[in-house]
Design a protein around this motif. Structure first.
Motif, short mmCIF file in Angstrom:
data_model
loop_
_atom_site.label_atom_id
_atom_site.label_comp_id
_atom_site.label_asym_id
_atom_site.label_seq_id
_atom_site.Cartn_x
_atom_site.Cartn_y
_atom_site.Cartn_z
N GLU A 120 13.21 5.07 5.60
CA GLU A 120 12.12 4.51 6.42
C GLU A 120 10.74 4.98 5.94
N GLY A 121 9.85 4.05 5.71
CA GLY A 121 8.46 4.40 5.34
C GLY A 121 8.29 4.83 3.90
N ARG A 122 9.33 4.70 3.05
CA ARG A 122 9.23 5.25 1.69
C ARG A 122 9.38 4.18 0.60
N ILE A 123 9.10 2.93 0.96
CA ILE A 123 9.24 1.85 -0.04
C ILE A 123 8.31 2.10 -1.23
N GLY A 124 7.07 2.52 -0.95
CA GLY A 124 6.09 2.75 -2.02
C GLY A 124 6.56 3.86 -2.96
N GLU A 125 7.04 4.98 -2.38
CA GLU A 125 7.51 6.09 -3.22
C GLU A 125 8.73 5.67 -4.05
N PHE A 126 9.58 4.85 -3.44
CA PHE A 126 10.78 4.36 -4.14
C PHE A 126 10.35 3.55 -5.36
N TRP A 127 9.35 2.67 -5.15
CA TRP A 127 8.86 1.83 -6.25
C TRP A 127 8.31 2.74 -7.37
N THR A 128 7.51 3.73 -6.98
CA THR A 128 6.92 4.63 -7.97
C THR A 128 8.01 5.35 -8.76
N TYR A 129 9.09 5.68 -8.08
CA TYR A 129 10.20 6.37 -8.78
C TYR A 129 10.84 5.43 -9.81
N LEU A 130 11.01 4.15 -9.43
CA LEU A 130 11.56 3.19 -10.41
C LEU A 130 10.63 3.05 -11.61
N GLU A 131 9.33 3.07 -11.35
CA GLU A 131 8.36 3.00 -12.46
C GLU A 131 8.56 4.19 -13.41
N GLU A 156 3.52 -2.96 0.87
CA GLU A 156 3.76 -1.53 0.58
C GLU A 156 3.87 -1.30 -0.92
N VAL A 157 4.57 -2.20 -1.61
CA VAL A 157 4.73 -2.06 -3.06
C VAL A 157 3.38 -2.28 -3.75
N MET A 158 2.65 -3.32 -3.31
CA MET A 158 1.41 -3.67 -4.02
C MET A 158 0.35 -2.57 -3.88
#
Ligand SMILES: NC(=O)c1ccc[n+]([C@@H]2O[C@H](COP(=O)([O-])OP(=O)(O)OC[C@H]3O[C@@H](n4cnc5c(N)ncnc54)[C@H](OP(=O)(O)O)[C@@H]3O)[C@@H](O)[C@H]2O)c1
Length: 300
Positions: A120-131, A156-158
């Motif tokens: 919950e609330g960590r979509i942005g961090e998840f994306w950064t980790y994939l990067e 959130e991702v953008m």
């Protein structure tokens, strides 16, 4: 009609995918491997899979069994270890590495399967980790995207993306167009290509609605069928069609989709107009929470 689409990062994606996440295929790994090979041998070049389907190993097997070169196949996979488990940031690297090992190669496109995969609330961090995984070479050359994201999830991702999402896989057909309008506006803004799953829903899961006579009329004129017309509509709208088939007759039909005469602009508009008069979603598990449905009849 072109058989490929260009993504915002310059890569070229096959516009028609054969998925191994439909019931029957997920239940039998053997079918996913055999039919995947048959689809590739028939001429399809894009396989859609996911961790949650338990068919990643069979995707690799299908490519080997078909005798086609890996460079000529596009693999889309999704991070989603199971339907109700979250993948924590500590687990992302392991999870992605295991996918690569099952597939036998780095996928062409990795998607976050739904907005509830990250905590919950960590979509942005998840994306950064994939990067990070792309940049350190673990996912070398792999494009990134997401699936079943509502407008708020895309935002959130953008907010954080330094590697832009290129694709968004979602239920996409004429009966969800009205609901998807805010999502599609974000696609246009950020140059994101839709990957349309469940594209045949209007004829398979919602038969008899207002689209059917429109599709039948066009199909009769073109000497095709309603399913073929729907898939053409998806691709001519600029999306990738993610369908599937377990029958050799339909697999052959799919492989010949690009030999069909294009739909005309009036045909495209008639389909869109009939579709927009109704709201019907079959796969409702992800994109209905905090994303209100339009006030439209379901057309049944
Ligand atoms: N990201 C997500 O959350 C998500 C969710 C759902 C699905 N998906 C992906 O999308 C893939 C396709 O999903 P879907 O099953 O919903 O796709 P669909 O295209 O709506 O339906 C596929 C079904 O259409 C039938 N078919 C194929 N060609 C046809 C034609 N010309 N006329 C009439 N029927 C035809 C096939 O039946 P026969 O086998 O009898 O040919 C098959 O069972 C899945 O395998 C999965 O990879 C992703």
């Amino acid at each position: 009609m072109s058989s490929t689409l260009k993504l915002s990062n310059g890569k070229v994606i096959p516009a028609l995918a054969w998925g191994n996440g439909s019931s029957g295929l997920t239940a039998s790994g053997e079918m996913a491997a055999t039919l995947g090979a048959a689809a590739l041998q028939a001429g399809l070049t894009h396989i859609d899979t996911a961790q949650m389907y338990f068919t990643e190993a069979e995707t690799g097997e299908a490519i080997r069994n078909a005798g086609v070169d890996r460079v000529n196949v596009w693999i889309t996979t999704k991070i989603s270890e199971s339907s109700n488990t979250k993948t924590t940031l500590d687990d992302v690297r392991r999870s992605v590495t295991q996918s690569i090992s099952r597939l036998g190669s780095i996928p062409n496109l990795l998607l976050i399967h739904n907005p509830f995969v990250p905590e919950e609330g960590r979509i942005g961090e998840f994306w950064t980790y994939l990067e990070t995984l792309v940049m350190d070479g673990t996912l070398e050359g792999c494009s990134l995207g997401f699936s079943n994201f509502r407008p708020q999830d895309i935002e959130e991702v953008m907010k954080v993306a330094t590697i832009a999402p290129v694709c968004h896989q979602l239920e996409y057909h004429p009966y969800v167009l009205a609901h998807l309008e805010p999502v599609l506006a974000l696609h246009r803004k950020h140059n994101i290509v839709a990957e349309a799953y469940g594209p045949l829903t209007p004829i398979l899961r919602h038969p008899g609605g207002p689209l059917r006579p429109v599709l039948d009329k066009i199909a009769k004129r073109n000497g095709s069928d309603a399913g073929t017309v729907l898939l053409q509509w998806i691709i001519q709208s600029g999306a990738v069609a993610v369908t599937t088939s377990t029958r050799s007759e339909n697999i052959r039909k799919l492989a010949k989709l690009f030999d069909q005469p294009e739909l005309s602009q009036p045909d495209m508009q008639d389909i869109e107009e009939a579709g927009r008069s109704v709201h019907y979603r079959f796969y409702s598990e992800h994109m209905t929470k905090d994303f209100p449905n339009p006030a439209l009849p379901d057309g049944k």
